[in-house]
Scaffold this motif. Sequence first.
Motif, PDB file in Angstrom:
ATOM      1  N   MET A   1       0.833  -1.187   0.000  1.00  0.00           N
ATOM      2  CA  MET A   1       0.000   0.000   0.000  1.00  0.00           C
ATOM      3  C   MET A   1       0.879   1.252   0.000  1.00  0.00           C
ATOM      4  O   MET A   1       1.919   1.290   0.636  1.00  0.00           O
ATOM      5  CB  MET A   1      -0.896   0.029   1.229  1.00  0.00           C
ATOM      6  N   GLU A   2       0.401   2.231  -0.724  1.00  0.00           N
ATOM      7  CA  GLU A   2       1.079   3.528  -0.756  1.00  0.00           C
ATOM      8  C   GLU A   2       0.085   4.607  -0.379  1.00  0.00           C
ATOM      9  O   GLU A   2      -1.125   4.393  -0.439  1.00  0.00           O
ATOM     10  CB  GLU A   2       1.629   3.808  -2.160  1.00  0.00           C
ATOM     11  N   GLN A   3       0.602   5.764   0.001  1.00  0.00           N
ATOM     12  CA  GLN A   3      -0.247   6.901   0.334  1.00  0.00           C
ATOM     13  C   GLN A   3       0.240   8.141  -0.395  1.00  0.00           C
ATOM     14  O   GLN A   3       1.436   8.341  -0.572  1.00  0.00           O
ATOM     15  CB  GLN A   3      -0.240   7.177   1.839  1.00  0.00           C
ATOM     16  N   ILE A   4      -0.737   8.951  -0.798  1.00  0.00           N
ATOM     17  CA  ILE A   4      -0.476  10.268  -1.368  1.00  0.00           C
ATOM     18  C   ILE A   4      -1.564  11.179  -0.840  1.00  0.00           C
ATOM     19  O   ILE A   4      -2.668  10.714  -0.519  1.00  0.00           O
ATOM     20  CB  ILE A   4      -0.433  10.236  -2.908  1.00  0.00           C
ATOM     21  N   THR A  58      -4.968   6.096   0.401  1.00  0.00           N
ATOM     22  CA  THR A  58      -4.192   4.869   0.543  1.00  0.00           C
ATOM     23  C   THR A  58      -4.607   3.956  -0.596  1.00  0.00           C
ATOM     24  O   THR A  58      -5.800   3.654  -0.744  1.00  0.00           O
ATOM     25  CB  THR A  58      -4.466   4.190   1.896  1.00  0.00           C
ATOM     26  N   TYR A  59      -3.628   3.554  -1.409  1.00  0.00           N
ATOM     27  CA  TYR A  59      -3.958   2.795  -2.612  1.00  0.00           C
ATOM     28  C   TYR A  59      -3.000   1.638  -2.835  1.00  0.00           C
ATOM     29  O   TYR A  59      -1.870   1.643  -2.365  1.00  0.00           O
ATOM     30  CB  TYR A  59      -3.980   3.711  -3.840  1.00  0.00           C
ATOM     31  N   ASN A  60      -3.509   0.652  -3.569  1.00  0.00           N
ATOM     32  CA  ASN A  60      -2.726  -0.518  -3.943  1.00  0.00           C
ATOM     33  C   ASN A  60      -2.155  -0.246  -5.329  1.00  0.00           C
ATOM     34  O   ASN A  60      -2.891  -0.277  -6.321  1.00  0.00           O
ATOM     35  CB  ASN A  60      -3.622  -1.757  -3.945  1.00  0.00           C
ATOM     36  N   SER A  61      -0.861   0.006  -5.404  1.00  0.00           N
ATOM     37  CA  SER A  61      -0.234   0.369  -6.679  1.00  0.00           C
ATOM     38  C   SER A  61      -0.196  -0.792  -7.677  1.00  0.00           C
ATOM     39  O   SER A  61       0.071  -0.579  -8.851  1.00  0.00           O
ATOM     40  CB  SER A  61       1.175   0.920  -6.446  1.00  0.00           C
ATOM     41  N   ALA A  62      -0.530  -1.988  -7.233  1.00  0.00           N
ATOM     42  CA  ALA A  62      -0.631  -3.121  -8.160  1.00  0.00           C
ATOM     43  C   ALA A  62      -1.987  -3.111  -8.871  1.00  0.00           C
ATOM     44  O   ALA A  62      -2.161  -3.759  -9.897  1.00  0.00           O
ATOM     45  CB  ALA A  62      -0.458  -4.441  -7.413  1.00  0.00           C
ATOM     46  N   VAL A  63      -2.942  -2.327  -8.346  1.00  0.00           N
ATOM     47  CA  VAL A  63      -4.288  -2.243  -8.925  1.00  0.00           C
ATOM     48  C   VAL A  63      -4.506  -0.925  -9.659  1.00  0.00           C
ATOM     49  O   VAL A  63      -5.084  -0.893 -10.741  1.00  0.00           O
ATOM     50  CB  VAL A  63      -5.367  -2.427  -7.825  1.00  0.00           C
ATOM     51  N   ILE A  64      -4.049   0.169  -9.069  1.00  0.00           N
ATOM     52  CA  ILE A  64      -4.212   1.503  -9.673  1.00  0.00           C
ATOM     53  C   ILE A  64      -2.861   2.210  -9.624  1.00  0.00           C
ATOM     54  O   ILE A  64      -2.197   2.233  -8.584  1.00  0.00           O
ATOM     55  CB  ILE A  64      -5.308   2.329  -8.957  1.00  0.00           C
ATOM     56  N   ASP A  68      -2.642   7.022 -13.038  1.00  0.00           N
ATOM     57  CA  ASP A  68      -4.110   7.031 -13.139  1.00  0.00           C
ATOM     58  C   ASP A  68      -4.724   7.897 -12.044  1.00  0.00           C
ATOM     59  O   ASP A  68      -5.674   8.644 -12.294  1.00  0.00           O
ATOM     60  CB  ASP A  68      -4.672   5.611 -13.067  1.00  0.00           C
ATOM     61  N   LEU A  69      -4.204   7.800 -10.849  1.00  0.00           N
ATOM     62  CA  LEU A  69      -4.716   8.643  -9.767  1.00  0.00           C
ATOM     63  C   LEU A  69      -4.510  10.121 -10.077  1.00  0.00           C
ATOM     64  O   LEU A  69      -5.404  10.948  -9.851  1.00  0.00           O
ATOM     65  CB  LEU A  69      -4.034   8.287  -8.436  1.00  0.00           C
ATOM     66  N   LEU A  70      -3.351  10.460 -10.611  1.00  0.00           N
ATOM     67  CA  LEU A  70      -3.075  11.853 -10.972  1.00  0.00           C
ATOM     68  C   LEU A  70      -3.996  12.332 -12.092  1.00  0.00           C
ATOM     69  O   LEU A  70      -4.473  13.472 -12.065  1.00  0.00           O
ATOM     70  CB  LEU A  70      -1.608  12.015 -11.375  1.00  0.00           C
ATOM     71  N   GLU A  71      -4.249  11.472 -13.063  1.00  0.00           N
ATOM     72  CA  GLU A  71      -5.161  11.855 -14.148  1.00  0.00           C
ATOM     73  C   GLU A  71      -6.547  12.171 -13.592  1.00  0.00           C
ATOM     74  O   GLU A  71      -7.167  13.177 -13.966  1.00  0.00           O
ATOM     75  CB  GLU A  71      -5.247  10.737 -15.188  1.00  0.00           C
TER      76      GLU A  71
END
Length: 175
Positions: A1-4, A58-64, A68-71
């Motif tokens: 998991m990552e966070q931005i 908090t996102y799963n970078s293997a899924v999104i 894509d989040l920035l777009e």
Amino acid sequence: MEQIVFAAGCFWCTEAVFQRIEGVEEVLPGYTGGTIKNPAYREVCMGVTGHAEVVQVTYNSAVISIEDLLEIYFATHDPTTLNRQANDVGTQYRSAIFYTTEKQRLAATKMIALLEENAIFDAPIVTEVKPLVVFYKAEIEHKDYYNNNKSQPYCQFIIDPKVKKIKKYYSDKLK
């Protein structure tokens, strides 16, 4: 998991958008970017803390992907208005990306350059790109605000169009 952490005006709007994206595990409204420790909503709204209303994603970078989040982030707010989103005015409503990794910083600066190069917006992008120093969770009444208050005029007139936009243009990315 990552966070931005994204600042895109009112955190109720940004939370409603990212809660619907596949791969996003949690979205927390809060505050960052200022100097006051443990700010309260009223203080932030008055513009006296230096903090922006933000959401911690908090996102799963293997899924999104971060791209894509920035777009989606850039498609659902106006990154060209300094300290303003629609009728929300003040530094607390600024456009900003608070990254937690170098990969996120590079992706954000690359996305801004691409949008500018292709003249996607009619004015220059004013979005700040800064490292996340501290995140303060907002008061509990702000969590799931749109989901719990869809009949409120603000939700109907300001947030509904953003949710409809992601449903139309990002249907393949929805939960």
